[in-house]
Design an enzyme around this catalytic site. Structure first.
Site, PDB file in Angstrom:
ATOM      1  CB  SER A   1      -8.628   1.034   5.403  1.00  0.00           C
ATOM      2  OG  SER A   1      -9.300   2.234   5.428  1.00  0.00           O
ATOM      3  CB  SER A  44      -8.086   3.763   2.523  1.00  0.00           C
ATOM      4  OG  SER A  44      -7.182   3.081   3.525  1.00  0.00           O
ATOM      5  CE  LYS A  91      -3.962   2.182   2.549  1.00  0.00           C
ATOM      6  NZ  LYS A  91      -4.704   1.954   3.725  1.00  0.00           N
TER       7      LYS A  91
END
Lengths: 490, 94
Positions: free
Chosen positions: A178, A154, A79
């Site tokens: 997330s 996210s 990420k």
């Protein structure tokens, strides 16, 4: 043999150590697939072809010397808020568009020590603020199961990349859901560990008392393998728990006969989509069929979790994001004086959701409002944690939905921030209480979108939630289904 | 307690943000919607409940005061938008 990109870590690792395939071959195959498919789902922000091949060659040498571990030569996606030395780390934001970290996050350093291959950096809502990956400055990711739908967020790029076989697994972060919510929307496994279990050193901070890094993977066993690499004390993170990390593979494969599974009644009420309710209730029957004992429990403060979160998280964010001032790193937009330079930089560098949360947090912490907002929310946070403590006196784990609906369509939640916030209702309490939870595929909606089952545990209860998730996974085959769109593409 | 347009502009200044004229109204409405929602917290009786600042029982994380390896000056400055003679450069303040 399956095509290389289809394999899980647990399937690929023995092939690598037996020298049936080489890490370079696997990495090339994945880079090829990323080049062919990424444009349609926008999972990666940055692909590090040269770096990945260099790491694959190092892994090859280690395998040759017999010094390999289970992650040696395994291609992963990270990420884009975890610092990777010399590899651009944008956090999904214009303000960090050209930021090259001079160091590795602890989790990335640990993966490199294990000989893993970092393919690149994956998409996310800007500063992890959002539940759809639509708040990325680099455009939204698209759900591999239906490209008109969101991936969730996210960590949407992570979940999409895993679902579409553009990496073997990924690291994400979870502040209010997330990791778990995009894992649920994309039909993969996502684990949010106990707060303090995984070092946050090198994680771009959003809400420091809630943020936690964790794995997104194709199967439960892979998530456990990644935990074995990343969990444990780190003196570079002052909130790292000085508690030894167990071997997370140990509980996998144990049966769950007599395991007490709590079902929180507040998670099955109004607003729960019928397909999600059916899938999760069927999952509970499966657990019961495996010998688990169902217990009804109550988490009475659940309805206040979203409100508490949207005071605490923006307040912490407003303080954390003060560092983006156009001086030390990141974007600088000139102005007539220092204050104007700050405002120009931050106004042009941050997207609307980030500015909204920074303003909300600034207001909540401003003179005269602290008691009404931050203090009150922190007291409610204590009550939410006590709810879980009481529940875990009656059961070993809790089982619940992850998200109230399957993945919505792109654009559906953008206009109204509050609607998006409310979609986090089943995931947010876990962060407020600091406990671990895993999302595991448990069904599909009528539109053929994946649905996840959430299994929650007490602090440091990762072994038991992984055990339950693994037992469920092995008894079902939801995790084996692949999105139609990328089937047959190499 | 609804936020007025002026209060929104004040908060933006505190946060070192500027708002375009067309954004002021949208932000005021959205922030008020969110604040109206979080006002729900006032329903909860929190008399005598301590605020939770930390979910794990940790207080200070001390270590010995010894020099340890860290980033060198060039690495620390490498991402600065403007640098000069080993220092960050900011617009003139005095």
């Amino acid at each position: 043999m399956k095509e290389l990109h289809r394999l899980s870590i647990s399937e690929l690792s023995p092939l690598l150590s037996q020298r049936q395939v080489s890490p370079v071959e696997v990495t090339e195959s994945l880079l090829h697939r990323i080049a062919a498919l990424n444009e349609e789902i926008n999972a990666y922000i940055t692909v590090d072809e040269a770096g990945a091949l260099a790491q694959a060659k190092l892994a090859e040498a280690r395998l040759g010397k017999g010094e390999a571990g289970p992650l040696t030569g395994i291609p992963l996606a990270i990420k884009d808020l975890l610092a990777t030395c010399g590899l651009r780390t944008t956090c999904g934001s214009r303000i960090l568009e050209n930021y090259l970290p001079p160091y590795d996050a602890t989790v990335c350093a640990r993966l490199r020590e294990e000989g893993a291959v970092i393919l690149g950096k994956v998409n996310m809502d800007e500063f992890a603020m959002g539940s759809s990956t639509e708040n990325s400055a680099f455009g939204p990711s698209r759900n591999p199961w239906n490209r008109e739908c969101i991936t969730g967020g996210s960590s949407g790029g992570s979940a999409a990349a895993v679902a579409a076989d553009l990496c073997l697994a990924s690291l994400g972060s979870d502040t209010g859901g997330s990791i778990r919510q995009p894992a649920s929307h994309c039909g993969v496994v996502g684990l949010k560990p106990t707060y303090g279990r995984v070092s946050r050193y090198g994680l771009v901070a959003y809400a420091s008392s809630l943020d936690q890094i964790g794995p997104i993977a194709k199967e439960v066993r892979d998530a456990a393998l990644l935990m074995n690499a990343i969990a444990g004390y780190d003196n570079k993170d002052s909130t790292s728990a000085p508690v030894p990390a167990p071997d997370y593979l140990e509980t996998l494969g144990r049966d769950i006969k007599g395991l007490k599974v709590g079902v929180p009644k507040e998670y099955f009420g109004q607003g729960l989509n019928a397909d999600v309710e059916t899938a999760v209730k069927n999952a509970l029957l499966t657990l019961e069929g495996l010998g688990a004992e169902m217990v009804e429990v109550s988490l009475p403060h659940t309805e206040y979790a979203v409100a508490a979160y949207y005071v605490i998280a923006p307040a912490e964010a407003s303080s954390n994001l003060a560092r983006y001032d156009g001086v030390k790193y990141g974007l600088r937009v000139p102005g007539a004086n220092l204050l104007e330079m700050y405002a120009n930089t931050r106004t042009q560098g941050f997207g609307p959701e980030v500015r909204r949360r920074v303003m909300l947090g600034t207001y909540a912490l401003s003179a005269g409002y602290y008691d009404a907002y931050y203090r009150k929310a922190s007291q409610v946070r204590t009550l939410i944690r006590r709810d879980f403590e009481a529940a875990f006196e009656k059961c070993a784990v809790l089982a619940a939905p992850v998200a109230p609906t399957p993945a919505p369509r792109l654009g559906e939640m953008v206009a109204d921030p509050l609607t998006m916030y409310l979609s986090d209702i089943f995931t947010i309490s876990v962060n407020l209480a600091g406990i671990p939870a895993v999302s595991v595929p448990c069904g599909f909606s009528r539109e053929d979108l994946p649905i996840g089952l959430q299994i929650l545990g007490p602090p440091f209860g990762e072994p038991v939630i992984l055990q339950a998730a693994h037992a469920f996974e092995q008894a079902t085959d939801f995790h084996r289904r692949k999105p139609q769109w990328c089937e047959g593409k190499s | 307690m609804a936020l007025t347009r002026e209060e929104v502009l004040h908060v933006a200044t505190l946060a070192r943000l500027s708002l375009k004229p067309e954004e002021i109204e949208t932000f005021t409405r959205q922030l008020n919607d969110i604040l109206a929602y979080v006002a729900k917290l006032q329903e909860v009786d929190t008399e005598g409940v301590p605020p939770l600042a930390h979910v794990i029982p940790l207080s200070n994380a001390f270590r010995e005061d010894e020099v340890q390896p860290s980033l060198d000056r060039d690495e620390s400055l490498a991402n600065a938008p403007e640098r000069e003679e080993g220092a960050f450069v900011v617009p003139r303040v005095i």
